[in-house]
Enzyme design. Structure first.
Site, PDB file in Angstrom:
ATOM      1  N   LEU A 141       0.860  -1.177   0.000  1.00  0.00           N
ATOM      2  CA  LEU A 141       0.000   0.000   0.000  1.00  0.00           C
ATOM      3  C   LEU A 141       0.898   1.229   0.000  1.00  0.00           C
ATOM      4  O   LEU A 141       1.996   1.201   0.560  1.00  0.00           O
ATOM      5  CB  LEU A 141      -0.898   0.030   1.253  1.00  0.00           C
ATOM      6  CG  LEU A 141      -1.978  -1.048   1.387  1.00  0.00           C
ATOM      7  CD1 LEU A 141      -2.744  -0.852   2.697  1.00  0.00           C
ATOM      8  CD2 LEU A 141      -2.947  -1.023   0.212  1.00  0.00           C
ATOM      9  N   ASP A 142       0.423   2.323  -0.600  1.00  0.00           N
ATOM     10  CA  ASP A 142       1.173   3.581  -0.566  1.00  0.00           C
ATOM     11  C   ASP A 142       1.352   4.037   0.880  1.00  0.00           C
ATOM     12  O   ASP A 142       0.547   3.692   1.761  1.00  0.00           O
ATOM     13  CB  ASP A 142       0.428   4.681  -1.338  1.00  0.00           C
ATOM     14  CG  ASP A 142       0.282   4.366  -2.816  1.00  0.00           C
ATOM     15  OD1 ASP A 142       1.050   3.524  -3.315  1.00  0.00           O
ATOM     16  OD2 ASP A 142      -0.597   4.961  -3.458  1.00  0.00           O
ATOM     17  N   LYS A 143       2.360   4.863   1.096  1.00  0.00           N
ATOM     18  CA  LYS A 143       2.673   5.339   2.447  1.00  0.00           C
ATOM     19  C   LYS A 143       1.456   5.941   3.150  1.00  0.00           C
ATOM     20  O   LYS A 143       1.234   5.711   4.342  1.00  0.00           O
ATOM     21  CB  LYS A 143       3.798   6.383   2.365  1.00  0.00           C
ATOM     22  CG  LYS A 143       4.246   6.908   3.717  1.00  0.00           C
ATOM     23  CD  LYS A 143       5.442   7.837   3.585  1.00  0.00           C
ATOM     24  CE  LYS A 143       5.913   8.304   4.952  1.00  0.00           C
ATOM     25  NZ  LYS A 143       7.136   9.128   4.862  1.00  0.00           N
ATOM     26  N   THR A 145      -1.777   5.451   2.388  1.00  0.00           N
ATOM     27  CA  THR A 145      -3.003   4.656   2.268  1.00  0.00           C
ATOM     28  C   THR A 145      -3.093   3.729   3.478  1.00  0.00           C
ATOM     29  O   THR A 145      -2.086   3.163   3.908  1.00  0.00           O
ATOM     30  CB  THR A 145      -2.987   3.831   0.965  1.00  0.00           C
ATOM     31  OG1 THR A 145      -2.943   4.723  -0.148  1.00  0.00           O
ATOM     32  CG2 THR A 145      -4.224   2.954   0.850  1.00  0.00           C
ATOM     33  N   ARG A 243      -5.465   6.107  -7.687  1.00  0.00           N
ATOM     34  CA  ARG A 243      -5.232   7.560  -7.675  1.00  0.00           C
ATOM     35  C   ARG A 243      -5.090   8.108  -9.096  1.00  0.00           C
ATOM     36  O   ARG A 243      -5.674   9.143  -9.446  1.00  0.00           O
ATOM     37  CB  ARG A 243      -3.988   7.868  -6.839  1.00  0.00           C
ATOM     38  CG  ARG A 243      -4.121   7.391  -5.393  1.00  0.00           C
ATOM     39  CD  ARG A 243      -2.790   7.368  -4.672  1.00  0.00           C
ATOM     40  NE  ARG A 243      -2.239   8.713  -4.505  1.00  0.00           N
ATOM     41  CZ  ARG A 243      -1.026   8.963  -4.041  1.00  0.00           C
ATOM     42  NH1 ARG A 243      -0.220   7.951  -3.707  1.00  0.00           N
ATOM     43  NH2 ARG A 243      -0.606  10.202  -3.914  1.00  0.00           N
TER      44      ARG A 243
END
Length: 304
Positions: A141-143, A145, A243
């Site tokens: 997961l993105d930082k 998220t 995104r």
């Protein structure tokens, strides 16, 4: 019912009815599709046992038999520094776990000496509960998220889950708050995604990029706040996929300033809400939901 457990650093697995008649070889190679290198290694070492005995891999399995697989060999001893980060564990058994990732946290250390990533927090949980095993995240997961992240605790399960992810047998459902009111109740975004050569971390829709498909369903529209709550599933797992895709539709995620969103929230409003898969050992259907952990809340009652 327990179909497996750990004893003296061996994984003990009870043979299921659905494996009846399979040979040990076919279980590893065809049912689990385990890596050839790993299967060869275990065959040569004769460490995989059936009912406590070393047997030929052509031996046919019977429901109720016990398979013993060695764990914690040199390849599994790589240590991750343990840090108490208060990580919430949503589900855990002897071979895998699902953690709820907070916002503002990398998946793994971004530089030498850093020990404040999700994997450090999960390593602390394992240490704190007396578990000596490897830990490997199956997806990212993105930082900024939040939500459910699946981890494997040994090489066999890690390889099976990696393959399941690649073959889209692990379903992940995300919730996103996007700017504007999306008119369609559901839809599919099928745009290739590639790197943005003008920016180090940003991605963009590109005809030469990697195939990416996002399915979405509108859950709620808030005209007062000009926000739409959507549920998303992915056919692919490209970096920043949700995104990029919603930004391309001119509905960037609220708070996602990297992709044109306003600074409505301190981060992009994206949460990995649910993960579903068939357990690789018990073959039972697994469904885990990650509660929201933002404070103050992003996905608040006014939106839901």
């Amino acid at each position: 019912m327990e179909y497996f457990n750990i004893t003296n650093q061996h994984l003990l697995i009870e043979v299921l009815q659905s494996w009846n008649g399979l040979s040990l070889e076919k279980l590893f190679r065809e049912r689990w599709k385990a890596p050839k290198k790993l299967v060869h290694e275990w065959r040569m070492s004769k460490e995989v046992m059936l009912n406590g005995n070393s047997v030929p891999w052509s031996t046919v399995l019977t429901k109720g038999d016990t398979i013993s697989i060695p764990l914690l060999d040199d390849a599994e001893k790589e240590s991750v520094k343990a840090t108490d980060l208060g990580i919430s564990i949503l589900y855990e058994d002897d071979v895998l776990l699902v953690a709820n990732k907070p916002a503002g946290m990398d998946m793994h250390p971004s530089q030498p000496g850093d020990a404040h990533s999700l994997i450090n927090g999960v390593a602390y949980h394992l240490q704190h509960t007396g578990q000596a095993c490897m830990i490997k995240h199956i997806h990212r997961l993105d930082k900024d998220t939040t939500g459910a992240v699946l981890f494997a605790k040994n090489r066999l399960i890690g390889s099976i889950l990696d393959r399941m992810l690649e073959e889209r047998e692990i379903k992940r459902t995300y919730l996103a708050l996007v700017e504007g009111i999306i008119k369609n109740d559901q839809g599919e975004i099928k745009e290739k995604i590639g790197r943005d050569r003008h920016h180090a971390t940003r991605r963009r829709v590109s005809p030469t990029g990697q195939t990416a498909v996002t399915h979405y369903r509108v859950l709620n529209r808030n005209s007062k706040k000009n926000l739409t709550l959507v549920s998303c599933t992915l056919e692919s797992g490209r970096t920043h996929q949700i995104r990029v895709h919603f930004s391309h539709l001119k509905h960037p995620l609220a708070g996602d300033t990297l992709y044109g969103g306003r600074r409505t929230f301190p981060r992009q409003a994206l949460h990995a809400r649910k993960i579903e898969f068939i357990h690789p050992i018990s073959e039972q259907k697994m469904t885990m939901e990650a509660p929201f952990i933002d404070s103050p809340e992003i996905f608040d009652v006014h939106i839901l």
